[in-house]
Design a protein around this motif. Structure first.
Motif, mmCIF file in Angstrom:
data_model
loop_
_atom_site.group_PDB
_atom_site.id
_atom_site.type_symbol
_atom_site.label_atom_id
_atom_site.label_comp_id
_atom_site.label_asym_id
_atom_site.label_seq_id
_atom_site.Cartn_x
_atom_site.Cartn_y
_atom_site.Cartn_z
ATOM 1 N N UNK A 180 0.884 -1.170 0.000
ATOM 2 C CA UNK A 180 0.000 0.000 0.000
ATOM 3 C C UNK A 180 0.920 1.217 0.000
ATOM 4 N N UNK A 181 1.146 1.789 -1.192
ATOM 5 C CA UNK A 181 2.155 2.851 -1.304
ATOM 6 C C UNK A 181 1.782 4.078 -0.483
ATOM 7 N N UNK A 182 0.483 4.388 -0.343
ATOM 8 C CA UNK A 182 0.090 5.544 0.472
ATOM 9 C C UNK A 182 0.405 5.300 1.951
ATOM 10 N N UNK A 183 0.131 4.093 2.424
ATOM 11 C CA UNK A 183 0.454 3.732 3.810
ATOM 12 C C UNK A 183 1.962 3.814 4.052
ATOM 13 N N UNK A 184 2.732 3.252 3.140
ATOM 14 C CA UNK A 184 4.193 3.261 3.284
ATOM 15 C C UNK A 184 4.729 4.691 3.286
ATOM 16 N N UNK A 185 4.203 5.546 2.404
ATOM 17 C CA UNK A 185 4.664 6.936 2.344
ATOM 18 C C UNK A 185 4.325 7.671 3.635
ATOM 19 N N UNK A 186 3.114 7.473 4.129
ATOM 20 C CA UNK A 186 2.661 8.172 5.340
ATOM 21 C C UNK A 186 3.397 7.685 6.588
ATOM 22 N N UNK A 187 3.546 6.377 6.725
ATOM 23 C CA UNK A 187 4.109 5.803 7.940
ATOM 24 C C UNK A 187 5.641 5.731 7.947
ATOM 25 N N UNK A 188 6.250 5.526 6.776
ATOM 26 C CA UNK A 188 7.684 5.249 6.758
ATOM 27 C C UNK A 188 8.502 6.143 5.830
ATOM 28 N N UNK A 189 7.965 6.525 4.695
ATOM 29 C CA UNK A 189 8.665 7.421 3.788
ATOM 30 C C UNK A 189 9.767 6.809 2.953
ATOM 31 N N UNK A 190 9.955 5.517 3.025
ATOM 32 C CA UNK A 190 11.031 4.885 2.263
ATOM 33 C C UNK A 190 10.585 4.570 0.831
ATOM 34 N N UNK A 191 11.563 4.291 -0.014
ATOM 35 C CA UNK A 191 11.294 4.003 -1.421
ATOM 36 C C UNK A 191 11.440 2.509 -1.737
ATOM 37 N N UNK A 192 12.392 1.855 -1.068
ATOM 38 C CA UNK A 192 12.621 0.419 -1.251
ATOM 39 C C UNK A 192 12.847 -0.179 0.126
ATOM 40 N N UNK A 193 12.417 -1.430 0.301
ATOM 41 C CA UNK A 193 12.541 -2.031 1.628
ATOM 42 C C UNK A 193 12.539 -3.543 1.559
ATOM 43 N N UNK A 194 12.984 -4.117 2.660
ATOM 44 C CA UNK A 194 12.835 -5.547 2.897
ATOM 45 C C UNK A 194 11.947 -5.661 4.125
ATOM 46 N N UNK A 195 10.877 -6.411 3.996
ATOM 47 C CA UNK A 195 9.976 -6.671 5.120
ATOM 48 C C UNK A 195 10.284 -8.101 5.550
ATOM 49 N N UNK A 196 11.263 -8.238 6.455
ATOM 50 C CA UNK A 196 11.765 -9.557 6.854
ATOM 51 C C UNK A 196 10.993 -10.058 8.072
ATOM 52 N N UNK A 197 10.380 -11.211 7.925
ATOM 53 C CA UNK A 197 9.480 -11.757 8.944
ATOM 54 C C UNK A 197 10.218 -12.745 9.834
#
Length: 184
Positions: free
Chosen positions: A110-127
């Motif tokens: 969810x690019x809007x959520x990511x922009x609002x909450x984190x502001x990053x462009x690329x990421x690893x979501x490691x579980x």
């Protein structure tokens, strides 16, 4: 093939005497430096109470936001609906490598959520999961540009998450045992 775990923390993780509190700050720094990221944080959570905090955050410099939190907070009930990455983590799916938040599949990011909450462009979501439960998310990211995550990057994250998932469980379990004892 050799174990791709970060040499900077291999001995600490293998040592029976090291605590998660000693290893996690080294871990976020080593991941950030080895992957050449802008920020790496570790979000730890209790799967039964759905509370979490981010006690460890490394930043390349102060230009990048510090997301450290010290208090355990209840996760919003809407989080899994708003954040497909978190929903995947809750299902104990494999870690997700996002090369560009702006162009990623909206079913995954969810690019809007990511922009609002984190502001990053690329990421690893490691579980970091154990017995089908999510105990932590390790999140290396880059802010100002897309990033292609290489095979070596992916192998490193797979090795790190496998090695530190038990430490995340130990950290959270100890924290909640201490909370229970203080409330008794």
């Amino acid at each position: 093939m050799t174990d791709p775990i970060l040499p900077e923390i291999q001995d600490e993780i293998s040592s029976q005497n090291q605590t998660p509190e000693a290893i996690f700050p080294l871990l976020v720094r080593a991941v950030g430096e080895n992957l050449n990221c802008d920020r790496v944080f570790l979000y730890l959570r209790h799967p039964e109470t759905q509370t979490g905090k981010t006690p460890y955050c490394w930043r390349r410099n102060s230009k990048y936001p510090d997301v450290t939190t010290v208090e355990w907070k209840k996760e919003p009930a809407s989080l899994a609906r708003e954040d497909p990455l978190f929903a995947a983590a809750l299902r104990a799916e494999p870690s997700i490598f996002v090369e560009d938040v702006e162009t990623a599949n909206p079913e995954i990011v969810n690019k809007d959520f990511e922009a609002k909450e984190f502001g990053h462009r690329a990421l690893i979501h490691a579980h970091l999961c154990s017995d089908g439960l999510l105990w932590a998310v390790l999140q290396p990211c880059v802010f100002d540009r897309p990033r292609v995550w290489t095979y070596v990057d992916r192998e490193l994250i797979a090795a790190v998450t496998k090695k530190i998932a038990p430490l995340a469980v130990a950290y959270v379990t100890a924290a909640f045992s201490a909370k229970d004892e203080s409330q008794a």
